[in-house]
Design a protein around this motif. Structure first.
Motif, PDB file in Angstrom:
ATOM      1  N   ALA A 216       8.801  -5.874 -24.799  1.00 27.64           N
ATOM      2  CA  ALA A 216       7.354  -5.680 -24.919  1.00 27.64           C
ATOM      3  C   ALA A 216       6.865  -4.699 -23.862  1.00 27.64           C
ATOM      4  N   LEU A 217       7.360  -4.818 -22.636  1.00 23.88           N
ATOM      5  CA  LEU A 217       6.965  -3.898 -21.574  1.00 23.88           C
ATOM      6  C   LEU A 217       7.402  -2.477 -21.903  1.00 23.88           C
ATOM      7  N   ALA A 218       8.611  -2.337 -22.436  1.00 22.24           N
ATOM      8  CA  ALA A 218       9.093  -1.006 -22.824  1.00 22.24           C
ATOM      9  C   ALA A 218       8.216  -0.424 -23.925  1.00 22.24           C
ATOM     10  N   SER A 219       7.797  -1.261 -24.865  1.00 27.69           N
ATOM     11  CA  SER A 219       6.932  -0.793 -25.948  1.00 27.69           C
ATOM     12  C   SER A 219       5.560  -0.392 -25.425  1.00 27.69           C
ATOM     13  N   ALA A 220       4.997  -1.207 -24.544  1.00 26.45           N
ATOM     14  CA  ALA A 220       3.647  -0.951 -24.023  1.00 26.45           C
ATOM     15  C   ALA A 220       3.578   0.345 -23.226  1.00 26.45           C
ATOM     16  N   THR A 221       4.694   0.758 -22.656  1.00 25.42           N
ATOM     17  CA  THR A 221       4.717   1.975 -21.830  1.00 25.42           C
ATOM     18  C   THR A 221       5.421   3.138 -22.525  1.00 25.42           C
ATOM     19  N   SER A 222       5.663   2.999 -23.823  1.00 24.82           N
ATOM     20  CA  SER A 222       6.410   4.030 -24.554  1.00 24.82           C
ATOM     21  C   SER A 222       5.559   5.244 -24.905  1.00 24.82           C
ATOM     22  N   ASP A 223       4.245   5.087 -24.892  1.00 26.97           N
ATOM     23  CA  ASP A 223       3.334   6.178 -25.214  1.00 26.97           C
ATOM     24  C   ASP A 223       2.613   6.607 -23.947  1.00 26.97           C
ATOM     25  N   SER A 224       2.838   7.832 -23.524  1.00 28.01           N
ATOM     26  CA  SER A 224       2.262   8.303 -22.260  1.00 28.01           C
ATOM     27  C   SER A 224       0.741   8.370 -22.284  1.00 28.01           C
ATOM     28  N   SER A 225       0.155   8.353 -23.476  1.00 33.08           N
ATOM     29  CA  SER A 225      -1.312   8.393 -23.556  1.00 33.08           C
ATOM     30  C   SER A 225      -1.950   7.039 -23.238  1.00 33.08           C
ATOM     31  N   VAL A 226      -1.144   5.984 -23.250  1.00 28.55           N
ATOM     32  CA  VAL A 226      -1.637   4.636 -22.909  1.00 28.55           C
ATOM     33  C   VAL A 226      -1.397   4.413 -21.421  1.00 28.55           C
ATOM     34  N   LYS A 227      -2.457   4.427 -20.640  1.00 32.41           N
ATOM     35  CA  LYS A 227      -2.345   4.372 -19.176  1.00 32.41           C
ATOM     36  C   LYS A 227      -2.381   2.921 -18.691  1.00 32.41           C
ATOM     37  N   LEU A 228      -1.276   2.220 -18.885  1.00 32.22           N
ATOM     38  CA  LEU A 228      -1.237   0.793 -18.587  1.00 32.22           C
ATOM     39  C   LEU A 228      -1.474   0.505 -17.113  1.00 32.22           C
ATOM     40  N   ILE A 229      -0.648   1.044 -16.226  1.00 30.77           N
ATOM     41  CA  ILE A 229      -0.755   0.746 -14.794  1.00 30.77           C
ATOM     42  C   ILE A 229      -2.047   1.313 -14.219  1.00 30.77           C
ATOM     43  N   ARG A 230      -2.361   2.536 -14.565  1.00 29.01           N
ATOM     44  CA  ARG A 230      -3.567   3.175 -14.036  1.00 29.01           C
ATOM     45  C   ARG A 230      -4.821   2.387 -14.420  1.00 29.01           C
ATOM     46  N   THR A 231      -4.912   1.976 -15.684  1.00 26.48           N
ATOM     47  CA  THR A 231      -6.105   1.265 -16.147  1.00 26.48           C
ATOM     48  C   THR A 231      -6.224  -0.108 -15.502  1.00 26.48           C
ATOM     49  N   LEU A 232      -5.121  -0.832 -15.400  1.00 22.67           N
ATOM     50  CA  LEU A 232      -5.164  -2.161 -14.780  1.00 22.67           C
ATOM     51  C   LEU A 232      -5.548  -2.058 -13.306  1.00 22.67           C
ATOM     52  N   LEU A 233      -5.021  -1.069 -12.614  1.00 23.13           N
ATOM     53  CA  LEU A 233      -5.362  -0.898 -11.197  1.00 23.13           C
ATOM     54  C   LEU A 233      -6.833  -0.546 -11.008  1.00 23.13           C
TER      55      LEU A 233
END
Length: 415
Positions: A216-233
């Motif tokens: 799931a983590l690999a999937s969530a970060t597979s698209d560079s346009s989805v800023k997971l870490i940046r947005t959560l921080l």
């Protein structure tokens, strides 16, 4: 004879649920114009007319009982066809996975009871058996609300998020929700929703979906346009609601469970953010922050992962001068917090978490000047480590003495 489970393939997931044995009329009478439902120029029958082929079910159609239902998790479309005797038995539910939409669905029978085996021998995640057709449809409906959340009310969005959170603890459903197309609106809700309950619950869905789910983590970060870490921080920095802040931190903790995402957390000054928020956080946030730091940066397994990444050419190098605060700065912050724990109303459980992280820091940076303890803290530590002449086992049996025992065990780490 029932088809064995080995017929499963992992691809675009589609779920089929056999409802009952009854077979609807294959030749229904023609609908009158009054039985049509129209949206602009798009019209269809008020009553769903099943055939031997799967057809899309519209949300406002009346559906007869006894059909085969199919849910395409990727599109969220609900489909149905006539249920025939070969499709179902009284004692089982059929589940099918289709590699792509052009291939014909193969029904796989499974007798009850059957243990859930989410991981197949080749590592693919199998779909779980739903407890009912309603559960699968609720999942689809919740995803539809998520994708079009601007059209729904606060209560509808909250209900959909809670429904998803209830399911994503299953690694299969967690993987589906972690597709970039769903993570993106979840992050939008976390960062932009005016309602703290929605922000909090959206963060909880992300954290629960990623928890103990590397795929799931690999999937969530597979698209560079989805800023997971940046947005959560950034959401963590600006959040004012304590409950939402704790859940965003939980999501962030799950999101940095790989060497790559931890490296991004560091280069985006994640430790500096935590250091600043720790100072003014409530007791719950302080305790969770200590866990995040210990688990992700002081845990031997995590550090070993980073070394492997370096050897493989991955970018995990952290330069404190360039990327933010050094983790050793937490030594004095943790010590000061423990000294002020009574004034700040920090209970024993949170003190234990802080002391555990502090001990891990001392172990990793033993003798370093930035982790040198003050005289006041050493006096506090000596008081905690004093068993009062009692045996270790006697103190251990008293209960609620974990902090004292931890101080006794780790006293040598504090010169």
């Amino acid at each position: 004879m029932r088809t064995p489970w080995l017929a499963l393939f992992f691809g675009i997931p589609t779920l089929v649920v056999s409802a009952t044995h009854s077979i609807p009329d294959k030749h229904p009478t023609k609908e009158s114009s009054s039985d049509l439902i129209c949206h602009d120029i798009n019209c269809y029958s008020k009553h769903f007319v099943p055939t031997n082929e799967f057809q899309t079910i519209h949300d406002d159609q009346v559906v007869p009982p006894g059909l085969h239902y199919r849910l395409n998790v990727e599109t969220g479309l609900k489909e149905a066809k006539i249920n025939v005797a070969s499709d179902s038995d009284d004692d089982h539910t059929g589940v099918v996975v289709i590699p792509n939409k052009d291939e014909e669905a193969a029904i796989i029978d499974s007798p009850k009871p059957i243990p859930r085996a989410p991981i197949s021998p080749d590592g693919a995640i199998k779909p779980p058996l739903p407890s009912s057709a309603g559960e699968a449809l609720a999942f689809s409906d919740s995803l539809e609300v998520l994708l079009k959340h601007s059209k729904y009310s606060t209560s509808e969005i909250t209900h959909a998020l809670l429904s998803l959170e209830d399911l994503v603890h299953e690694i299969y459903w967690g993987l589906q929700v972690s597709a970039p197309k769903y993570v993106s609106p979840l992050l939008t809700l976390v960062s932009n929703s005016p309602d703290p309950t929605i922000r909090s619950t959206a963060a909880l869905v992300i954290g629960s979906a990623l928890s103990n789910n590397p795929k799931a983590l690999a999937s969530a970060t597979s698209d560079s346009s989805v800023k997971l870490i940046r947005t959560l921080l950034s959401s963590l920095e600006k959040e004012t609601d304590n409950n939402a802040k704790a859940r965003i931190l939980y999501a962030l903790n799950q999101a940095i469970k790989s060497p790559i995402t931890r490296a991004e957390f560091l280069t985006r000054q994640g430790l500096q953010t935590l250091h600043q928020l720790f100072k003014n956080g409530d007791s719950e946030f302080i305790g969770k922050s200590a866990i995040v730091i210990e688990d992700n940066f002081l845990n031997e397994d995590m550090r070993s992962d980073a070394e492997v990444m370096k050897k493989q050419g991955g970018s995990t190098h952290f330069n404190p001068a360039r990327d933010g605060i050094d983790e050793r700065k937490f030594c004095s912050l943790f010590e000061d917090t423990l000294l002020e724990s009574t004034e700040k109303g920090i209970d024993n459980d949170v003190q234990e978490k802080i002391f555990s992280a502090l001990s891990a820091l001392k172990r990793k940076h033993h003798g370093h000047a930035e982790c040198k303890s003050t005289d006041d803290f050493l006096l506090w530590l000596d008081t905690q480590a004093d068993l009062g002449g009692r045996l270790y086992g006697d103190v251990e049996g008293e209960g609620d003495q974990q902090l004292k025992l931890m101080a006794f065990d780790n006293r040598d780490l504090f010169p």
